[in-house]
Motif scaffolding. Structure first.
Motif, PDB file in Angstrom:
ATOM      1  N   LEU A  45      14.760   4.452  -6.464  1.00  0.00           N
ATOM      2  CA  LEU A  45      14.358   4.124  -5.095  1.00  0.00           C
ATOM      3  C   LEU A  45      13.915   2.671  -4.971  1.00  0.00           C
ATOM      4  N   SER A  46      14.405   2.041  -3.920  1.00  0.00           N
ATOM      5  CA  SER A  46      14.023   0.685  -3.567  1.00  0.00           C
ATOM      6  C   SER A  46      13.441   0.715  -2.163  1.00  0.00           C
ATOM      7  N   CYS A  47      12.666  -0.304  -1.826  1.00  0.00           N
ATOM      8  CA  CYS A  47      12.111  -0.400  -0.477  1.00  0.00           C
ATOM      9  C   CYS A  47      12.752  -1.569   0.253  1.00  0.00           C
ATOM     10  N   ASN A  48      13.447  -1.274   1.340  1.00  0.00           N
ATOM     11  CA  ASN A  48      13.925  -2.336   2.209  1.00  0.00           C
ATOM     12  C   ASN A  48      12.708  -2.860   2.976  1.00  0.00           C
ATOM     13  N   LEU A  49      12.418  -4.148   2.812  1.00  0.00           N
ATOM     14  CA  LEU A  49      11.160  -4.674   3.317  1.00  0.00           C
ATOM     15  C   LEU A  49      11.120  -4.842   4.834  1.00  0.00           C
ATOM     16  N   TYR A  50      12.220  -4.483   5.532  1.00  0.00           N
ATOM     17  CA  TYR A  50      12.119  -4.407   6.983  1.00  0.00           C
ATOM     18  C   TYR A  50      11.096  -3.343   7.384  1.00  0.00           C
ATOM     19  N   SER A  51      10.828  -2.419   6.470  1.00  0.00           N
ATOM     20  CA  SER A  51       9.786  -1.418   6.709  1.00  0.00           C
ATOM     21  C   SER A  51       8.447  -2.082   7.020  1.00  0.00           C
ATOM     22  N   PHE A  52       8.243  -3.289   6.490  1.00  0.00           N
ATOM     23  CA  PHE A  52       6.992  -4.030   6.686  1.00  0.00           C
ATOM     24  C   PHE A  52       7.181  -5.181   7.672  1.00  0.00           C
ATOM     25  N   ASN A  53       8.143  -5.028   8.567  1.00  0.00           N
ATOM     26  CA  ASN A  53       8.473  -6.128   9.472  1.00  0.00           C
ATOM     27  C   ASN A  53       7.264  -6.616  10.274  1.00  0.00           C
ATOM     28  N   GLU A  54       6.531  -5.696  10.870  1.00  0.00           N
ATOM     29  CA  GLU A  54       5.414  -6.106  11.726  1.00  0.00           C
ATOM     30  C   GLU A  54       4.342  -6.879  10.953  1.00  0.00           C
ATOM     31  N   PRO A  55       3.811  -6.344   9.839  1.00  0.00           N
ATOM     32  CA  PRO A  55       2.787  -7.121   9.122  1.00  0.00           C
ATOM     33  C   PRO A  55       3.325  -8.405   8.500  1.00  0.00           C
ATOM     34  N   LEU A  56       4.613  -8.446   8.159  1.00  0.00           N
ATOM     35  CA  LEU A  56       5.167  -9.685   7.626  1.00  0.00           C
ATOM     36  C   LEU A  56       5.324 -10.731   8.714  1.00  0.00           C
ATOM     37  N   VAL A  57       5.740 -10.287   9.901  1.00  0.00           N
ATOM     38  CA  VAL A  57       5.936 -11.226  11.007  1.00  0.00           C
ATOM     39  C   VAL A  57       4.599 -11.736  11.546  1.00  0.00           C
ATOM     40  N   ASN A  58       3.609 -10.823  11.699  1.00  0.00           N
ATOM     41  CA  ASN A  58       2.312 -11.266  12.231  1.00  0.00           C
ATOM     42  C   ASN A  58       1.394 -11.820  11.148  1.00  0.00           C
ATOM     43  N   LYS A  59       1.910 -11.835   9.914  1.00  0.00           N
ATOM     44  CA  LYS A  59       1.239 -12.448   8.765  1.00  0.00           C
ATOM     45  C   LYS A  59      -0.057 -11.743   8.364  1.00  0.00           C
ATOM     46  N   SER A  60      -0.166 -10.443   8.712  1.00  0.00           N
ATOM     47  CA  SER A  60      -1.305  -9.680   8.207  1.00  0.00           C
ATOM     48  C   SER A  60      -1.072  -9.248   6.758  1.00  0.00           C
ATOM     49  N   MET A  61       0.170  -9.351   6.285  1.00  0.00           N
ATOM     50  CA  MET A  61       0.495  -9.158   4.870  1.00  0.00           C
ATOM     51  C   MET A  61       1.441 -10.275   4.448  1.00  0.00           C
ATOM     52  N   THR A  62       1.260 -10.767   3.234  1.00  0.00           N
ATOM     53  CA  THR A  62       2.195 -11.733   2.677  1.00  0.00           C
ATOM     54  C   THR A  62       3.298 -11.002   1.934  1.00  0.00           C
ATOM     55  N   LEU A  63       4.367 -11.712   1.658  1.00  0.00           N
ATOM     56  CA  LEU A  63       5.457 -11.112   0.900  1.00  0.00           C
ATOM     57  C   LEU A  63       4.968 -10.667  -0.473  1.00  0.00           C
ATOM     58  N   GLU A  64       4.109 -11.465  -1.082  1.00  0.00           N
ATOM     59  CA  GLU A  64       3.565 -11.088  -2.391  1.00  0.00           C
ATOM     60  C   GLU A  64       2.740  -9.807  -2.304  1.00  0.00           C
ATOM     61  N   GLN A  65       1.964  -9.649  -1.241  1.00  0.00           N
ATOM     62  CA  GLN A  65       1.170  -8.429  -1.069  1.00  0.00           C
ATOM     63  C   GLN A  65       2.046  -7.204  -0.855  1.00  0.00           C
ATOM     64  N   VAL A  66       3.147  -7.392  -0.132  1.00  0.00           N
ATOM     65  CA  VAL A  66       4.074  -6.276   0.088  1.00  0.00           C
ATOM     66  C   VAL A  66       4.708  -5.855  -1.234  1.00  0.00           C
ATOM     67  N   LEU A  67       5.080  -6.822  -2.069  1.00  0.00           N
ATOM     68  CA  LEU A  67       5.639  -6.490  -3.384  1.00  0.00           C
ATOM     69  C   LEU A  67       4.647  -5.671  -4.192  1.00  0.00           C
ATOM     70  N   ALA A  68       3.388  -6.091  -4.213  1.00  0.00           N
ATOM     71  CA  ALA A  68       2.375  -5.369  -4.978  1.00  0.00           C
ATOM     72  C   ALA A  68       2.192  -3.953  -4.439  1.00  0.00           C
ATOM     73  N   PHE A  69       2.234  -3.815  -3.109  1.00  0.00           N
ATOM     74  CA  PHE A  69       2.093  -2.487  -2.506  1.00  0.00           C
ATOM     75  C   PHE A  69       3.250  -1.579  -2.923  1.00  0.00           C
ATOM     76  N   CYS A  70       4.458  -2.120  -2.915  1.00  0.00           N
ATOM     77  CA  CYS A  70       5.635  -1.325  -3.293  1.00  0.00           C
ATOM     78  C   CYS A  70       5.567  -0.910  -4.767  1.00  0.00           C
ATOM     79  N   ALA A  71       5.094  -1.820  -5.617  1.00  0.00           N
ATOM     80  CA  ALA A  71       4.959  -1.478  -7.031  1.00  0.00           C
ATOM     81  C   ALA A  71       3.937  -0.364  -7.213  1.00  0.00           C
ATOM     82  N   ASP A  72       2.816  -0.453  -6.509  1.00  0.00           N
ATOM     83  CA  ASP A  72       1.778   0.576  -6.615  1.00  0.00           C
ATOM     84  C   ASP A  72       2.257   1.919  -6.068  1.00  0.00           C
TER      85      ASP A  72
END
Length: 305
Positions: A45-72
């Motif tokens: 299983l992989s995560c298409n990061l469009y799933s995090f579109n809103e927090p990535l666009v509004n910058k409430s999450m960074t790309l690095e934070q999203v990667l860490a979340f997916c790993a966890d």
């Protein structure tokens, strides 16, 4: 037996003769261990990061934070779309690309793919040429990132005053140029059905057949077939798919319904697909809740299949 085959056998005998035979009992198989669950085959299983579109666009999450979340969460890989990199459509600085590549590696995540926005249905040939150059640039980015595939689109629609056959020629010519370049970079192009110019599996197959390259394959988006029976279209493209987008809902006869994950997984299995199965959550809600919940549903469907 020819001389070369005889030489190979002699060589194998020579190198194995010096290897001592273990006198211990055979090791138990992993599957026999009660502490190890049955594996779901070679689909990960992989995560298409469009799933995090809103927090990535509004910058409430960074790309690095999203990667860490997916790993966890337990994903084996991520699929970060190009427009989440700073400066898009201009290429990011190599130092940032390599930072994300290193971050994913240190988290134990593969990069299963990335994607770019493009439109080859534009009637102006100068603008289509610019779209080709855009895709070419991001093919190079994918190679640097270590993404084996780059998702592309055919385009939005048939412009007024033109026919589908004419526009298909534009699309085929443009994707053909990009595919040739991608092959030289060692990156596969994957054409996504997106309920736009491409509405059905046959639309995808028409383009693939005309280009006829091992470096072009479907990105099978199960949620973007909106005509008739989506499972029939999914099954038609599944044997050719190089990657997927598995979504919570799809459209049956144009009506949005919950995805029958068991049916999708059976199609995946029957197709012989081995690789990453990116999932994508859409709509309202916090992806930090939605993504893990859907991850567990898809993982259960894989184990139950």
């Amino acid at each position: 037996m020819d001389k070369s085959a005889s030489d190979r056998r002699s060589f194998i005998k020579t190198i194995t003769a010096g290897i001592p035979v273990m006198a211990t009992a055979p090791l138990p198989s992993v599957a026999a261990s009660s502490s190890v669950p049955a594996t779901p085959g070679r689909v990960r299983l992989s995560c298409n990061l469009y799933s995090f579109n809103e927090p990535l666009v509004n910058k409430s999450m960074t790309l690095e934070q999203v990667l860490a979340f997916c790993a966890d969460t337990g994903f084996a890989a991520v699929d970060p779309t190009a427009y989440y990199f700073p400066g898009y459509p201009v290429l990011p600085d190599d130092s940032y690309t390599y930072l994300i590549k290193r971050k994913a590696f240190r988290l134990g995540l593969d990069i299963s793919g990335t994607g770019v926005r493009n439109d080859f249905t534009l009637p102006d040939p100068t603008r289509r040429k610019a779209e080709i150059e855009l895709v070419r640039q991001w093919i190079g980015f994918a190679a640097k990132l270590g993404a084996p595939v780059l998702r592309i689109f055919a385009g939005k629609n048939v412009p007024e005053g033109h026919t589908r056959e004419e526009v298909t020629t534009w699309v085929v010519d443009a994707i053909g140029v990009c595919t040739n370049y991608a092959a030289k970079q060692g990156v596969m192009l994957v054409l996504q059905n997106h309920a736009d110019f491409i509405e059905t599996a046959d639309h995808v197959l028409t383009i693939l057949k005309q280009i006829n390259s091992d470096w072009l394959a479907p990105n099978l988006d199960i949620g973007s077939f909106k005509i008739g029976d989506p499972y029939a279209d999914i099954a038609k493209l599944a044997p050719l798919a190089a990657t997927w987008q598995v979504k919570e809902n799809l459209f049956v006869d144009g009506q949005e319904v919950q995805t029958d994950l068991g049916k999708v997984v059976r199609i995946v299995r029957d197709s012989g697909y081995r690789g990453y199965l990116p999932i994508e959550t859409l709509g309202k809600g916090d992806p930090r809740q939605k993504v893990p919940a859907f991850f567990e549903k898809v993982r259960k469907a894989l184990y139950d299949a």
